[in-house]
Design a protein around this motif. Structure first.
Motif, mmCIF file in Angstrom:
data_model
loop_
_atom_site.group_PDB
_atom_site.id
_atom_site.type_symbol
_atom_site.label_atom_id
_atom_site.label_comp_id
_atom_site.label_asym_id
_atom_site.label_seq_id
_atom_site.Cartn_x
_atom_site.Cartn_y
_atom_site.Cartn_z
ATOM 1 N N GLY A 302 32.587 36.923 40.312
ATOM 2 C CA GLY A 302 33.486 35.802 40.528
ATOM 3 C C GLY A 302 34.651 35.706 39.569
ATOM 4 N N ALA A 303 34.978 36.802 38.858
ATOM 5 C CA ALA A 303 36.062 36.752 37.875
ATOM 6 C C ALA A 303 37.439 36.659 38.512
ATOM 7 C CB ALA A 303 35.997 37.986 36.968
ATOM 8 N N VAL A 304 37.551 37.060 39.777
ATOM 9 C CA VAL A 304 38.845 37.067 40.463
ATOM 10 C C VAL A 304 38.814 36.072 41.626
ATOM 11 C CG1 VAL A 304 40.426 38.445 41.865
ATOM 12 C CG2 VAL A 304 39.375 39.451 39.823
ATOM 13 N N LYS A 305 39.822 35.215 41.685
ATOM 14 C CA LYS A 305 39.964 34.289 42.812
ATOM 15 C C LYS A 305 40.837 34.965 43.861
ATOM 16 C CE LYS A 305 39.511 30.177 39.884
ATOM 17 N NZ LYS A 305 40.179 28.955 39.393
ATOM 18 N N GLU A 306 40.196 35.664 44.783
ATOM 19 C CA GLU A 306 40.962 36.450 45.751
ATOM 20 C C GLU A 306 41.853 35.595 46.643
ATOM 21 O OE1 GLU A 306 36.928 35.717 47.641
ATOM 22 O OE2 GLU A 306 37.679 36.306 45.665
ATOM 23 N N ASP A 307 41.463 34.342 46.856
ATOM 24 C CA ASP A 307 42.284 33.475 47.697
ATOM 25 C C ASP A 307 43.591 33.082 47.010
ATOM 26 O OD1 ASP A 307 40.797 31.995 45.848
ATOM 27 O OD2 ASP A 307 40.776 30.206 47.089
ATOM 28 N N VAL A 308 43.669 33.230 45.689
ATOM 29 C CA VAL A 308 44.922 33.017 44.968
ATOM 30 C C VAL A 308 45.808 34.254 45.059
ATOM 31 C CG1 VAL A 308 45.960 32.595 42.696
ATOM 32 C CG2 VAL A 308 43.889 31.357 43.378
ATOM 33 N N ILE A 309 45.209 35.421 44.883
ATOM 34 C CA ILE A 309 45.954 36.685 44.860
ATOM 35 C C ILE A 309 46.440 37.057 46.253
ATOM 36 C CG2 ILE A 309 45.841 39.145 44.320
ATOM 37 C CD1 ILE A 309 45.621 37.552 41.832
ATOM 38 N N ILE A 310 45.544 36.997 47.238
ATOM 39 C CA ILE A 310 45.871 37.440 48.598
ATOM 40 C C ILE A 310 46.511 36.279 49.352
ATOM 41 C CG2 ILE A 310 44.953 38.327 50.776
ATOM 42 C CD1 ILE A 310 42.604 39.499 49.099
ATOM 43 N N THR A 311 47.781 36.435 49.666
ATOM 44 C CA THR A 311 48.508 35.354 50.334
ATOM 45 C C THR A 311 48.763 35.626 51.808
ATOM 46 O OG1 THR A 311 50.598 36.332 49.586
ATOM 47 C CG2 THR A 311 49.638 34.575 48.224
ATOM 48 N N HIS A 312 48.724 36.906 52.218
ATOM 49 C CA HIS A 312 49.038 37.246 53.603
ATOM 50 C C HIS A 312 48.204 38.446 54.052
ATOM 51 C CE1 HIS A 312 52.632 35.134 52.168
ATOM 52 N NE2 HIS A 312 52.885 34.817 53.430
ATOM 53 N N LYS A 313 47.827 38.429 55.340
ATOM 54 C CA LYS A 313 47.183 39.580 55.994
ATOM 55 C C LYS A 313 47.915 39.826 57.304
ATOM 56 C CE LYS A 313 42.668 39.885 55.935
ATOM 57 N NZ LYS A 313 41.237 39.530 56.081
#
Length: 340
Positions: A302-313
């Protein structure tokens, strides 16, 4: 199979190409998601040092194993995996001591005939492939490679418990380096940028301080005042002119600067400040296997908040829009993923 090419500078197209033929030691991966990296944008602009158009772009990947070579022993069809996208010669001193990133014959996707990851299928040597832990999503898996960059930078910086750290640049690499610095024990972390939404991402990732340095003449003094003194470590995640000198100005005596960004042109700095303060500048090149393994474990924890980093797919046939979005910083984009 379908593959995304940087055909020439600022031109991204989808083409039909042959599916990679497997060598005995290789794994064939059906690509689920692949990321657009800052270094891919350098290729997109025709500025990359060694990855030149026309090229199947991409090196960040998560997907599913669909075929294995006859010599492969550690993977099976159906395994969910990511890849450390670099190879060495395997026999030089650097490779034998675990520093494949130092190898003079280092290979990477998009050079010397190795397809990039932005395609329906990607072939990789078994030793570069890693299983995703149970419960880790493909979106998390695709962040392993860029996060390993941050992990490696933090190791090179030798960040210690309680360190005061500045990270210059709040793009995806800067934000992932922030996550690695926090995991290593940094208690005060300032992140700088010129884009407010990126700095908001830094706050959401755990930065204790942020600063928009746009049009600020003496922002290094302001930064030190903001955190109550000089910094122990500074990590440079943006390659703009003068940034290395800025980093040295932020450091206290005995401090260390690590350069992560891809630079073009010359950087100048105050050698007297560097020497009299016994400060250090250390280069940083990709990562090692140790860094990749650590990145996987840290993401799983859980060290990375992927929902912050990944903004678009985006679907692969909209990859050109994704490159423009990242290049022009459109629609508050940070990490843009391409799906197959």
């Amino acid at each position: 199979m379908k593959a995304v090419f940087v055909e020439e500078a600022y031109k991204v197209v989808v083409k039909e190409v042959e599916q990679p033929k497997l060598a005995a030691n290789e794994v064939l991966i059906k690509v689920k998601v692949t990321g657009i990296c800052g270094s891919d944008i350098h290729t997109y602009k025709g500025l990359h040092l060694f990855r030149k158009p026309p090229v199947i772009i991409g090196h960040e990947i998560a997907g599913e194993v669909v075929q294995i070579g006859e010599a492969v022993t550690q993977f099976r069809v159906g395994d969910r995996v990511t890849v450390e996208p670099q190879t060495g010669c395997g026999v030089c001193e650097q490779c034998l001591t675990g520093n494949v990133n130092y190898c003079g014959r280092r290979g990477a996707p998009g050079i010397n005939g190795w397809y990039g990851t932005m395609a329906e299928y990607f072939a990789a040597p078994e030793q570069t492939v890693f299983k995703l832990p149970h419960g880790m999503s493909y979106d998390q898996g695709v962040l392993v490679e860029p996060f390993a960059v941050g992990v490696h930078a933090v190791r090179k910086a030798d960040i210690q418990l309680g360190d005061k750290v500045a990270i210059l640049g709040a793009g995806p690499i800067g934000l992932l380096t922030l996550a690695a610095a926090k995991a290593a024990g940094a208690t005060t972390v300032l992140v700088t940028d010129v884009i407010d939404y990126a700095l908001e991402g830094a706050t959401n990732m755990g930065a204790t301080h942020t600063m928009n340095i746009m049009n600020k003449q003496d922002w290094t003094s302001e930064a030190k005042e903001l955190v109550g003194g000089e910094f122990d470590k500074v990590l440079v995640a943006v390659g703009v002119p003068g940034i290395v000198d800025n980093a040295i100005s932020l450091l206290g005596k005995g401090g260390r600067c690590v350069t992560i960004a891809m630079f073009h042109g010359t950087q100048t700095f105050d050698i007297v400040n560097l020497q009299q303060g016994e400060k250090e500048i250390i280069g940083c090149m990709t990562y090692t296997r140790e860094d990749t393994i650590a990145a996987i474990h840290l993401i799983a924890a859980g060290a990375v908040k992927e929902d912050v980093i990944i903004t678009h797919k985006l679907p692969y046939d909209e990859a050109a829009r994704g490159f423009q979005m990242v290049d022009k910083k459109e629609d508050s984009s940070l990490k843009v993923l391409v799906e197959f």
